[in-house]
Design a protein around this motif. Structure first.
Motif, PDB file in Angstrom:
ATOM      1  N   SER A  39     -25.438 110.322 -24.184  1.00  0.00           N
ATOM      2  CA  SER A  39     -26.368 109.958 -25.133  1.00  0.00           C
ATOM      3  C   SER A  39     -25.807 108.359 -25.508  1.00  0.00           C
ATOM      4  N   LEU A  40     -24.414 107.968 -25.327  1.00  0.00           N
ATOM      5  CA  LEU A  40     -24.089 107.065 -25.853  1.00  0.00           C
ATOM      6  C   LEU A  40     -24.550 105.841 -24.779  1.00  0.00           C
ATOM      7  N   LEU A  41     -24.711 106.157 -23.723  1.00  0.00           N
ATOM      8  CA  LEU A  41     -25.251 105.070 -22.886  1.00  0.00           C
ATOM      9  C   LEU A  41     -26.947 105.012 -22.990  1.00  0.00           C
ATOM     10  N   PHE A  42     -27.382 105.996 -23.466  1.00  0.00           N
ATOM     11  CA  PHE A  42     -28.793 105.876 -23.735  1.00  0.00           C
ATOM     12  C   PHE A  42     -28.926 104.852 -25.064  1.00  0.00           C
ATOM     13  N   ILE A  43     -28.105 105.023 -26.023  1.00  0.00           N
ATOM     14  CA  ILE A  43     -27.958 104.473 -27.134  1.00  0.00           C
ATOM     15  C   ILE A  43     -27.806 102.835 -26.907  1.00  0.00           C
ATOM     16  N   THR A  44     -26.828 102.498 -26.167  1.00  0.00           N
ATOM     17  CA  THR A  44     -26.519 101.190 -25.860  1.00  0.00           C
ATOM     18  C   THR A  44     -27.412 100.611 -24.733  1.00  0.00           C
ATOM     19  N   ASN A  45     -27.920 101.264 -23.880  1.00  0.00           N
ATOM     20  CA  ASN A  45     -28.843 100.551 -22.947  1.00  0.00           C
ATOM     21  C   ASN A  45     -29.647 101.700 -22.394  1.00  0.00           C
ATOM     22  N   PRO A  46     -30.990 101.910 -22.915  1.00  0.00           N
ATOM     23  CA  PRO A  46     -31.742 103.097 -22.669  1.00  0.00           C
ATOM     24  C   PRO A  46     -32.428 102.924 -21.307  1.00  0.00           C
ATOM     25  N   ASP A  47     -32.458 101.795 -20.631  1.00  0.00           N
ATOM     26  CA  ASP A  47     -33.129 101.269 -19.355  1.00  0.00           C
ATOM     27  C   ASP A  47     -32.483 102.108 -18.194  1.00  0.00           C
TER      28      ASP A  47
END
Length: 279
Positions: A39-47
């Motif tokens: 989830s944190l990875l999606f928030i920081t860089n969704p692509d």
């Protein structure tokens, strides 16, 4: 965390089944933290969670490992309960702490090996063919290899074990009834096992069936990422939420309903409150 702390703090709960319960709680905690990492990875860089990069290999591998460990622990608990009931009249075999510890180690070793296969090279980073749309850079054949056998294991083995437990309890109840003895204990145990097994099945069905449907969709889909955005990725997020809900439901079904555990947790609260008043 509450389940782990309570079981570690009470010495009289260090039984074979308690080891499996504690390990199940640890697996659920591991699943929740790995899902939070994604989830944190999606928030920081969704692509990177949509198109898939090398940065997603490790989080997805850890997430897969934790989910597999949870499934194997659930199966181990069902087998342990079946052996405890089926062999309760026999003294030649009993489930001991060493058996439970061995089951825990085997579960984690198998989950670690299968979950780390993408890190060992089974991924689609360098080729567009056979690439998963939902879980890039995983390969579709790897997801099928992981999903289908483990879904079968998660549904068939618990079904067999709990049905066998109910059949054994019913036979013993009828045998005692024929001898004119009281059967209230076996009747209440049969009702409790039946109720728990229904909850287990419903929770597993709600939690893992959408993910399995996503894998089937991945295998049959021929569209690119941009054509499926955002609907399919919303569905992927919902499947992750359902798996997390499974992590919340397991302690309620397996441990927090146990009266002994609840009493020990209450005792620990009272003990800490008395110490605070004394200070």
């Amino acid at each position: 965390c509450t389940v782990i702390f309570t079981r570690m703090a009470t010495k009289d709960l260090h039984k074979p089944i308690s080891i499996l319960f504690c390990n199940l709680a640890f697996s659920d905690l591991f699943t929740s933290f790995s899902g939070f990492w994604i989830s944190l990875l999606f928030i920081t860089n969704p692509d990177i969670t949509i198109f898939g990069t090398k940065d997603m290999l490790a989080p997805y591998a850890v997430y897969t490992m934790s989910i597999l460990s949870t499934i194997y622990n659930l199966v181990s608990i069902g087998i342990e309960r079946y052996l405890a009931v089926a062999e309760s009249m026999r003294t030649r075999f009993r489930v001991t702490r060493n058996h439970s510890i061995a089951a825990v180690l085997i579960n984690w070793a198998l989950a670690f090996f299968l979950g780390c296969l993408p890190l060992m090279g089974w991924n689609c980073l360098r080729m567009e063919k056979n690439l998963s749309v939902l879980y890039s850079p995983f390969c579709v054949d790897y997801l099928i290899f992981i999903a289908i056998p483990n879904v079968v294991v998660a549904f068939i083995i618990p079904l067999f074990t709990y049905l066998r437990i109910i059949i054994i309890l019913r036979k013993r109840k009828l045998r005692m009834k024929a001898c004119g003895q009281a059967t209230g204990t076996y009747k209440s145990a049969e009702i409790q096992v039946a109720r728990t097994s229904i909850f287990i099945w419903l929770l597993a069905l709600i939690s893992y069936a959408p993910f399995f449907a996503g894998v089937i969709f991945d295998a049959t889909n021929h569209q690119c990422h941009t054509d499926l955005y955002p609907g399919v990725y919303i569905f992927r997020t919902c499947t992750a939420m359902l798996i997390t809900m499974n992590c919340l439901g397991n302690p309620i079904i397996y441990t927090l309903k146990v009266k002994t555990l609840g009493a020990k947790l209450k005792a620990l609260k009272c003990l800490s409150a008395n110490r605070a008043r004394a200070c």
